[in-house]
Design an enzyme around this catalytic site. Structure first.
Site, PDB file in Angstrom:
ATOM      1  CB  SER A 186      -0.923   0.419   1.540  1.00 35.72           C
ATOM      2  OG  SER A 186      -1.403   1.329   1.617  1.00 35.72           O
ATOM      3  CE1 TYR A 190      -4.971  -2.066   4.238  1.00 37.56           C
ATOM      4  CE2 TYR A 190      -3.554   0.130   4.039  1.00 37.56           C
ATOM      5  CZ  TYR A 190      -4.671  -1.032   3.701  1.00 37.56           C
ATOM      6  OH  TYR A 190      -4.691  -1.196   2.471  1.00 37.56           O
TER       7      TYR A 190
HETATM    8  P1  NAD Z   1     -12.292  -5.420  -0.372  1.00 42.39           P
HETATM    9  O1  NAD Z   1     -13.064  -5.529   0.280  1.00 42.39           O
HETATM   10  O2  NAD Z   1     -13.079  -5.270  -2.267  1.00 42.39           O
HETATM   11  O3  NAD Z   1     -12.151  -6.858  -1.005  1.00 42.39           O
HETATM   12  C1  NAD Z   1     -11.339  -7.896   0.133  1.00 42.39           C
HETATM   13  C2  NAD Z   1     -11.538  -9.539   0.241  1.00 42.39           C
HETATM   14  O4  NAD Z   1     -10.922 -10.310   1.397  1.00 42.39           O
HETATM   15  C3  NAD Z   1     -13.575  -9.024   0.535  1.00 42.39           C
HETATM   16  O5  NAD Z   1     -14.226 -10.185  -0.629  1.00 42.39           O
HETATM   17  C4  NAD Z   1     -13.718  -9.579   1.347  1.00 42.39           C
HETATM   18  O6  NAD Z   1     -14.661 -10.878   2.044  1.00 42.39           O
HETATM   19  C5  NAD Z   1     -12.030 -10.936   1.342  1.00 42.39           C
HETATM   20  N1  NAD Z   1     -11.920 -11.395   3.011  1.00 42.39           N
HETATM   21  C6  NAD Z   1     -12.010 -10.279   4.020  1.00 42.39           C
HETATM   22  N2  NAD Z   1     -11.362 -10.685   4.997  1.00 42.39           N
HETATM   23  C7  NAD Z   1     -10.975 -12.301   4.923  1.00 42.39           C
HETATM   24  C8  NAD Z   1     -10.956 -13.193   5.565  1.00 42.39           C
HETATM   25  N3  NAD Z   1      -9.958 -13.457   6.293  1.00 42.39           N
HETATM   26  N4  NAD Z   1      -9.783 -14.292   4.451  1.00 42.39           N
HETATM   27  C9  NAD Z   1      -9.787 -14.663   3.363  1.00 42.39           C
HETATM   28  N5  NAD Z   1     -11.038 -13.141   2.601  1.00 42.39           N
HETATM   29  C10 NAD Z   1     -11.605 -12.485   3.253  1.00 42.39           C
HETATM   30  O7  NAD Z   1     -10.462  -4.536  -1.147  1.00 42.39           O
HETATM   31  P2  NAD Z   1      -9.807  -4.374  -2.370  1.00 42.39           P
HETATM   32  O8  NAD Z   1     -10.092  -2.711  -2.411  1.00 42.39           O
HETATM   33  O9  NAD Z   1     -10.310  -5.073  -3.332  1.00 42.39           O
HETATM   34  O10 NAD Z   1      -8.776  -4.102  -1.433  1.00 42.39           O
HETATM   35  C11 NAD Z   1      -7.414  -5.773  -1.768  1.00 42.39           C
HETATM   36  C12 NAD Z   1      -6.357  -5.691  -1.229  1.00 42.39           C
HETATM   37  O11 NAD Z   1      -5.767  -4.355  -2.241  1.00 42.39           O
HETATM   38  C13 NAD Z   1      -6.435  -5.778  -0.301  1.00 42.39           C
HETATM   39  O12 NAD Z   1      -5.149  -5.764   0.678  1.00 42.39           O
HETATM   40  C14 NAD Z   1      -6.194  -3.592  -0.105  1.00 42.39           C
HETATM   41  O13 NAD Z   1      -5.274  -3.876   1.711  1.00 42.39           O
HETATM   42  C15 NAD Z   1      -5.717  -3.317  -0.564  1.00 42.39           C
HETATM   43  N6  NAD Z   1      -5.091  -2.222  -1.375  1.00 42.39           N
HETATM   44  C16 NAD Z   1      -6.249  -1.702  -1.377  1.00 42.39           C
HETATM   45  C17 NAD Z   1      -6.126  -0.408  -2.141  1.00 42.39           C
HETATM   46  C18 NAD Z   1      -7.488   0.008  -3.135  1.00 42.39           C
HETATM   47  O14 NAD Z   1      -7.187   1.557  -3.448  1.00 42.39           O
HETATM   48  N7  NAD Z   1      -8.461   0.335  -2.522  1.00 42.39           N
HETATM   49  C19 NAD Z   1      -5.725   0.270  -2.001  1.00 42.39           C
HETATM   50  C20 NAD Z   1      -3.741  -0.720  -1.798  1.00 42.39           C
HETATM   51  C21 NAD Z   1      -3.893  -1.440  -1.063  1.00 42.39           C
END
Ligand code: NAD
Length: 267
Positions: free
Chosen positions: A148, A161
């Protein structure tokens, strides 16, 4: 035909926004994708959406539960016989662990701090250990963790986080070193560090109920030279490159995909 055609990929959090889009792009390239998610409804939605495009399946699995991960690994090895790719996309901020504008770090509940650190650190470390072991045994594989922008410099409101994602950077380097030194140079471990993309876990802090940008969104955009959020499809190229043999000498890298956010001092 894509160079990834026929490979077997696990995408944790594949029911979510970023993991879902990565799953889609891999399926379109002929990869057999197995989505793992804690929420069955998210898996069903993803499988329904992608089944007409190629080979997609899913298992309910908690990435924080080693037994659950081992159970899934056994099923995957029995059915597909190998694991070529692991994308660790389960993670994200959690409501209690995101401070309000008025709160300080001393208002953070320790239980919430632990939960967000567990999900974003061990939630990638455990799958690396379980599925990485299968890669060590077969002597090939590519792992991609998701870091991130919160690891380059401090971002307000998300201390746990940020700590956990920073741990992912060094774990990625550490696992990369270990796999090459002790097992094979054909097992590579890298991470991507997305800038700001609208996902389910951050929508509430970036978009107001009326659809307009929050103050936080406007500050993010002011600090992003490209002046926009990422489109979720903009992670696909780097993920597919890192999974492919074209990246055969790249391991332990953390690659920003951020519209310039991490390069810009803000001045
Ligand atoms: P999201 O919330 O859309 O998806 C996360 C998924 O993980 C969900 O489907 C959820 O049900 C699943 N999940 C949560 N806890 C879990 C567990 N214990 N076991 C199995 N599955 C589990 O999030 P996103 O925006 O798609 O983010 C995905 C990754 O990218 C994350 O690690 C997030 O921190 C990272 N990220 C996102 C962004 C952004 O801007 N969206 C930026 C940097 C990093």
């Amino acid at each position: 035909m894509s160079k990834l055609n026929g490979k077997v990929a696990i995408v944790t959090g594949g029911g979510g926004v970023l993991g879902g889009n990565i799953s889609k792009s891999l399926v379109e390239d002929g990869v057999k994708v197995i989505v793992l998610d804690i929420r069955q409804e998210n898996i069903d939605k993803r499988v329904d959406e992608l089944k007409s495009l190629g080979d997609i399946s899913g298992y309910t699995c908690n990435v924080l539960d080693i037994e659950s991960l081992n159970g899934v690994k056994d099923k995957i090895m029995k059915k597909w016989g190998k694991i070529d790719i692991l994308v660790n996309a389960a993670g994200g901020n959690l409501p209690g662990a995101t401070l309000d504008e008025e709160q300080s770090i001393f208002d953070m509940k320790i239980s919430d701090l632990n939960r967000v650190i567990d999900l974003n650190m061990y939630g990638s470390v455990y799958p690396c250990l379980v599925f990485g072991k299968a890669m060590a045994e077969q002597e090939y594989g590519s792992i991609i963790n998701i870091s991130s922008m919160a690891t380059y410099s401090a971002i307000t409101r998300v201390p746990g986080y940020s700590m956990a994602k920073t741990a992912i950077n060094i774990f990625t380097q550490w696992m990369a070193m270990e796999m090459s030194l002790k097992y094979s140079d054909k097992i590579r471990v890298n991470a991507i560090a997305p800038g700001f993309f609208i996902g389910d876990q951050n929508r509430g802090v970036l978009i107001n109920p009326d659809g307009s940008y929050t103050g936080r969104s406007l500050r993010v955009l002011a600090h992003t030279p490209m002046k926009r959020f990422g489109d979720i499809t903009e992670l696909n190229g780097i993920v597919k490159f890192l999974c492919s043999d074209e990246a055969s000498f790249i391991t332990g890298a953390v690659i920003p995909v951020d519209g310039g956010f991490s390069s810009f001092s803000g001045v």
